[in-house]
Enzyme design. Structure first.
Site, PDB file in Angstrom:
ATOM      1  N   PRO A   1      -4.651   0.844  18.514  1.00  0.00           N
ATOM      2  CA  PRO A   1      -4.388   0.332  17.165  1.00  0.00           C
ATOM      3  C   PRO A   1      -4.423   1.402  16.056  1.00  0.00           C
ATOM      4  O   PRO A   1      -4.105   1.099  14.909  1.00  0.00           O
ATOM      5  CB  PRO A   1      -5.511  -0.698  16.951  1.00  0.00           C
ATOM      6  CG  PRO A   1      -6.563  -0.365  17.941  1.00  0.00           C
ATOM      7  CD  PRO A   1      -5.899   0.314  19.089  1.00  0.00           C
TER       8      PRO A   1
ATOM      9  N   HIS B   1       0.849  -1.197   0.000  1.00  0.00           N
ATOM     10  CA  HIS B   1       0.000   0.000   0.000  1.00  0.00           C
ATOM     11  C   HIS B   1       0.880   1.241   0.000  1.00  0.00           C
ATOM     12  O   HIS B   1       1.706   1.424   0.883  1.00  0.00           O
ATOM     13  CB  HIS B   1      -0.918   0.010   1.225  1.00  0.00           C
ATOM     14  CG  HIS B   1      -2.168  -0.793   1.028  1.00  0.00           C
ATOM     15  ND1 HIS B   1      -3.363  -0.483   1.646  1.00  0.00           N
ATOM     16  CD2 HIS B   1      -2.408  -1.878   0.264  1.00  0.00           C
ATOM     17  CE1 HIS B   1      -4.287  -1.347   1.273  1.00  0.00           C
ATOM     18  NE2 HIS B   1      -3.733  -2.211   0.442  1.00  0.00           N
TER      19      HIS B   1
ATOM     20  N   LYS C   1       0.701   0.172  14.884  1.00  0.00           N
ATOM     21  CA  LYS C   1       2.088   0.063  15.363  1.00  0.00           C
ATOM     22  C   LYS C   1       2.381  -1.159  16.237  1.00  0.00           C
ATOM     23  O   LYS C   1       3.540  -1.534  16.399  1.00  0.00           O
ATOM     24  CB  LYS C   1       2.448   1.321  16.182  1.00  0.00           C
ATOM     25  CG  LYS C   1       2.573   2.572  15.361  1.00  0.00           C
ATOM     26  CD  LYS C   1       3.901   2.623  14.649  1.00  0.00           C
ATOM     27  CE  LYS C   1       3.868   3.427  13.390  1.00  0.00           C
ATOM     28  NZ  LYS C   1       3.641   2.695  12.164  1.00  0.00           N
TER      29      LYS C   1
HETATM   30  P1  RFL Z   1       0.820 -11.511  21.463  1.00  0.00           P
HETATM   31  O1  RFL Z   1       0.456 -11.623  20.058  1.00  0.00           O
HETATM   32  O2  RFL Z   1      -0.236 -11.157  22.448  1.00  0.00           O
HETATM   33  O3  RFL Z   1       1.488 -12.889  21.878  1.00  0.00           O
HETATM   34  C1  RFL Z   1       1.754 -13.214  23.239  1.00  0.00           C
HETATM   35  C2  RFL Z   1       1.744 -14.715  23.356  1.00  0.00           C
HETATM   36  O4  RFL Z   1       2.067 -15.081  24.710  1.00  0.00           O
HETATM   37  C3  RFL Z   1       1.178 -16.091  25.112  1.00  0.00           C
HETATM   38  N1  RFL Z   1       1.088 -16.096  26.577  1.00  0.00           N
HETATM   39  C4  RFL Z   1       1.704 -16.999  27.353  1.00  0.00           C
HETATM   40  N2  RFL Z   1       2.531 -18.012  27.065  1.00  0.00           N
HETATM   41  C5  RFL Z   1       2.968 -18.769  28.098  1.00  0.00           C
HETATM   42  N3  RFL Z   1       2.596 -18.560  29.396  1.00  0.00           N
HETATM   43  C6  RFL Z   1       1.761 -17.558  29.713  1.00  0.00           C
HETATM   44  N4  RFL Z   1       1.384 -17.385  30.974  1.00  0.00           N
HETATM   45  C7  RFL Z   1       1.288 -16.715  28.686  1.00  0.00           C
HETATM   46  N5  RFL Z   1       0.457 -15.646  28.647  1.00  0.00           N
HETATM   47  C8  RFL Z   1       0.360 -15.280  27.372  1.00  0.00           C
HETATM   48  C9  RFL Z   1      -0.126 -15.757  24.437  1.00  0.00           C
HETATM   49  O5  RFL Z   1      -1.004 -16.871  24.343  1.00  0.00           O
HETATM   50  C10 RFL Z   1       0.364 -15.286  23.076  1.00  0.00           C
HETATM   51  O6  RFL Z   1       0.447 -16.316  22.140  1.00  0.00           O
HETATM   52  O7  RFL Z   1       2.020 -10.487  21.694  1.00  0.00           O
HETATM   53  P2  RFL Z   1       3.288 -10.105  20.725  1.00  0.00           P
HETATM   54  O8  RFL Z   1       3.926 -11.338  20.162  1.00  0.00           O
HETATM   55  O9  RFL Z   1       4.064  -9.140  21.515  1.00  0.00           O
HETATM   56  O10 RFL Z   1       2.615  -9.370  19.474  1.00  0.00           O
HETATM   57  C11 RFL Z   1       1.984  -8.132  19.625  1.00  0.00           C
HETATM   58  C12 RFL Z   1       0.807  -8.013  18.672  1.00  0.00           C
HETATM   59  O11 RFL Z   1       0.002  -9.157  18.816  1.00  0.00           O
HETATM   60  C13 RFL Z   1      -0.023  -6.743  18.905  1.00  0.00           C
HETATM   61  O12 RFL Z   1       0.799  -5.659  19.264  1.00  0.00           O
HETATM   62  C14 RFL Z   1      -0.817  -6.338  17.658  1.00  0.00           C
HETATM   63  O13 RFL Z   1      -1.756  -7.319  17.329  1.00  0.00           O
HETATM   64  C15 RFL Z   1      -1.516  -5.006  17.867  1.00  0.00           C
HETATM   65  N6  RFL Z   1      -2.389  -4.629  16.764  1.00  0.00           N
HETATM   66  C16 RFL Z   1      -1.867  -4.108  15.599  1.00  0.00           C
HETATM   67  N7  RFL Z   1      -0.537  -3.966  15.428  1.00  0.00           N
HETATM   68  C17 RFL Z   1      -0.010  -3.514  14.247  1.00  0.00           C
HETATM   69  O14 RFL Z   1       1.209  -3.390  14.145  1.00  0.00           O
HETATM   70  N8  RFL Z   1      -0.823  -3.176  13.174  1.00  0.00           N
HETATM   71  C18 RFL Z   1      -2.168  -3.291  13.252  1.00  0.00           C
HETATM   72  O15 RFL Z   1      -2.840  -3.055  12.249  1.00  0.00           O
HETATM   73  C19 RFL Z   1      -2.754  -3.740  14.501  1.00  0.00           C
HETATM   74  N9  RFL Z   1      -4.078  -3.889  14.619  1.00  0.00           N
HETATM   75  C20 RFL Z   1      -3.776  -4.804  16.868  1.00  0.00           C
HETATM   76  C21 RFL Z   1      -4.596  -4.404  15.779  1.00  0.00           C
HETATM   77  C22 RFL Z   1      -4.346  -5.353  18.021  1.00  0.00           C
HETATM   78  C23 RFL Z   1      -5.719  -5.513  18.099  1.00  0.00           C
HETATM   79  N10 RFL Z   1      -6.218  -6.100  19.279  1.00  0.00           N
HETATM   80  C24 RFL Z   1      -7.125  -7.174  19.312  1.00  0.00           C
HETATM   81  C25 RFL Z   1      -5.633  -5.744  20.559  1.00  0.00           C
HETATM   82  C26 RFL Z   1      -5.955  -4.544  15.856  1.00  0.00           C
HETATM   83  C27 RFL Z   1      -6.537  -5.079  17.018  1.00  0.00           C
HETATM   84  C28 RFL Z   1      -8.029  -5.172  17.066  1.00  0.00           C
HETATM   85  C1  PHB Z   2      -6.438  -4.018  10.552  1.00  0.00           C
HETATM   86  O1  PHB Z   2      -6.798  -4.870  11.385  1.00  0.00           O
HETATM   87  O2  PHB Z   2      -6.528  -4.216   9.334  1.00  0.00           O
HETATM   88  C2  PHB Z   2      -5.916  -2.713  11.030  1.00  0.00           C
HETATM   89  C3  PHB Z   2      -5.959  -2.396  12.363  1.00  0.00           C
HETATM   90  C4  PHB Z   2      -5.470  -1.162  12.795  1.00  0.00           C
HETATM   91  C5  PHB Z   2      -4.967  -0.272  11.869  1.00  0.00           C
HETATM   92  C6  PHB Z   2      -4.910  -0.592  10.531  1.00  0.00           C
HETATM   93  C7  PHB Z   2      -5.396  -1.829  10.104  1.00  0.00           C
HETATM   94  O3  PHB Z   2      -4.507   0.945  12.267  1.00  0.00           O
END
Ligand code: RFL
Ligand code: PHB
Length: 388
Positions: free
Chosen positions: A291, A72, A295
């Site tokens: 979100p 993109h 980042k």
């Molecule tokens: P994760 O993915 O939460 O993984 C952590 C892992 O640790 C496990 N865990 C354990 N394992 C062993 N013992 C325990 N006691 C444990 N407790 C937990 C969990 O089961 C899990 O598998 O963290 P990590 O790897 O640091 O990754 C971070 C990302 O997941 C997160 O920052 C992003 O998803 C945030 N986020 C977005 N980030 C972006 O860069 N671009 C985006 O577009 C974006 N959109 C989003 C998002 C997060 C969202 N939510 C649901 C919070 C959109 C949403 C809606």
């Molecule tokens: C996505 O889930 O596609 C997503 C989430 C947060 C953003 C951008 C895209 O800022």
């Protein structure tokens, strides 16, 4: 068992770090509380910065990302009917890639065997011990038996609710802000309403039109924290989404059954320092961003980049200073991403305490962005990812 690095958590941060360490010949084991299918069922990020793509390239695990990821060159901010395009590629020479976190995690998971990365799924009751010294250990329950792992370092990649951050809570400081709303997200197998993302500010609230592919859309609207998913049957969601998007985009929204629907609360959080003794934190274990700036995942991967560098310098060159310097290096990038995510959240959402003045400030800022190449460049360089 004995290993060099024990990684807790097999989300994107833990798996990526495991692969980077294995590529350097460093021994490690990853302990994950959940089953693989559960980890893959969490629908989260969708936008990858250069750092995330380049780490997958470096590992040679980017085949699917290259063919299925959507480059993109820009995205849009909308204020009512007005669409402000941020020409990310034109302003920075770089682009982002739309590729789901689920797919990235699957690619890392699928390469475990080939790359000799050991991951113990369904590891229950993980506990960290002796993190102050240089012989830390972890124990956990698997298959009804308690197991012990002795390591030189533990890396906490276990997200915000995991045990790693809790283990060093008394040794650092928390910086936190909670927002009075969450994002209600819907994933649906319908073509996206626009070829680029639209972050929309409307009098009724925020909306985001995003995607996973040419046939799969991801949409969000913000809702008060008191709302529950059950309050939002599909039709109500589509009605509210199309009200909040500019008319032209709303007219192109194709409705369909929600494959997934969830509410994620918005929070800004940093724990500093991002390490203590022989424990390092990466990703959501150390920080949370709302979100709005896309980042979270990308910050997790930039932490992993710094952590892998530091651990490689330690094990390959005996450089203890690299590990000691990890937190400062990582935090300098974390704070800038926190600032960007917070400011974009502030700009694009309606806060309950806002009056007419605050709303006028948002309109004026969007107006300024629309007319200023400098303002657009600043947004673009943050969105595409600051240098690592
Ligand atoms: P994760 O993915 O939460 O993984 C952590 C892992 O640790 C496990 N865990 C354990 N394992 C062993 N013992 C325990 N006691 C444990 N407790 C937990 C969990 O089961 C899990 O598998 O963290 P990590 O790897 O640091 O990754 C971070 C990302 O997941 C997160 O920052 C992003 O998803 C945030 N986020 C977005 N980030 C972006 O860069 N671009 C985006 O577009 C974006 N959109 C989003 C998002 C997060 C969202 N939510 C649901 C919070 C959109 C949403 C809606
Ligand atoms: C996505 O889930 O596609 C997503 C989430 C947060 C953003 C951008 C895209 O800022």
């Amino acid at each position: 068992m004995k290993t060099q690095v024990c990684i807790i958590g097999a989300g994107p941060a833990g798996l990526l770090l495991g692969h980077l360490l294995r590529a350097e010949g460093i021994d490690c084991i990853v302990l994950e509380r959940r089953a693989p299918e559960y980890v893959l069922s969490r629908i989260r990020a969708g936008v990858l910065e250069r750092i995330t793509v380049s780490l997958m390239e470096r590992l040679g695990l980017d085949a699917r990302l290259k063919t299925e990821g959507l480059p993109h060159d820009g995205f849009n901010l909308a204020d009512g009917q007005r669409l402000i395009r941020i020409d990310v590629a034109g302003l920075t020479g770089k682009h982002v890639v739309v590729y789901g976190q689920t797919e990235l995690t699957r690619d890392l998971m699928d390469a475990r065997e080939e790359r000799g990365l050991e991951v113990v799924y369904e590891a229950a009751d993980v506990e960290l011990h002796d993190i102050d010294g240089d012989a830390p250990w972890v124990d956990y329950t698997h298959g009804g038996t308690r197991h012990r792992v002795d390591a030189r370092f533990i890396v906490g990649c276990d997200g915000f609710h995991g045990p790693s951050r809790k283990a060093i809570l008394p040794r650092g400081k928390e910086y936190s802000r909670e927002y009075p709303f969450g994002w209600l997200g819907v994933l649906a197998d319908v073509p996206p309403c626009n070829h680029e993302l639209i972050y929309s500010h409307h009098d009724r609230g925020f909306a985001l039109a995003s995607m996973r592919s040419a046939t799969r859309s991801r949409y969000y609207i913000d809702v008060p924290l008191t709302e529950r998913v059950e309050d939002w049957p599909d039709e109500r969601f589509w009605d509210e989404l199309t009200t909040r998007l500019p008319d032209e985009a709303a007219a192109r929204v194709v409705r369909g059954p929600a494959l997934e629907k969830s509410i994620a609360p918005l929070r800004s959080y940093v724990f500093a320092p991002m390490g203590h003794g022989s424990l390092l934190l990466c990703g959501d274990a150390a920080h949370i961003v709302p979100p709005t700036g896309a980042k979270g995942l990308n910050l997790a991967t930039s932490d992993v980049h710094y952590a892998a560098d530091a651990l490689t310098a330690f094990f390959k060159a005996g450089d203890a200073g690299a590990v000691a310097g990890y937190s400062a290096r990582a935090l300098s990038r974390v704070w800038k991403a926190e600032r960007f995510s917070w400011s974009l959240t502030r700009l694009m959402h309606r806060f309950p305490e806002d009056g007419s003045f605050e709303r006028a400030m948002q309109v004026a800022e969007l107006d300024y962005i629309a007319s200023s190449r400098a303002a657009q460049t600043s947004i673009a360089e943050n969105y595409v990812g600051l240098p690592v």
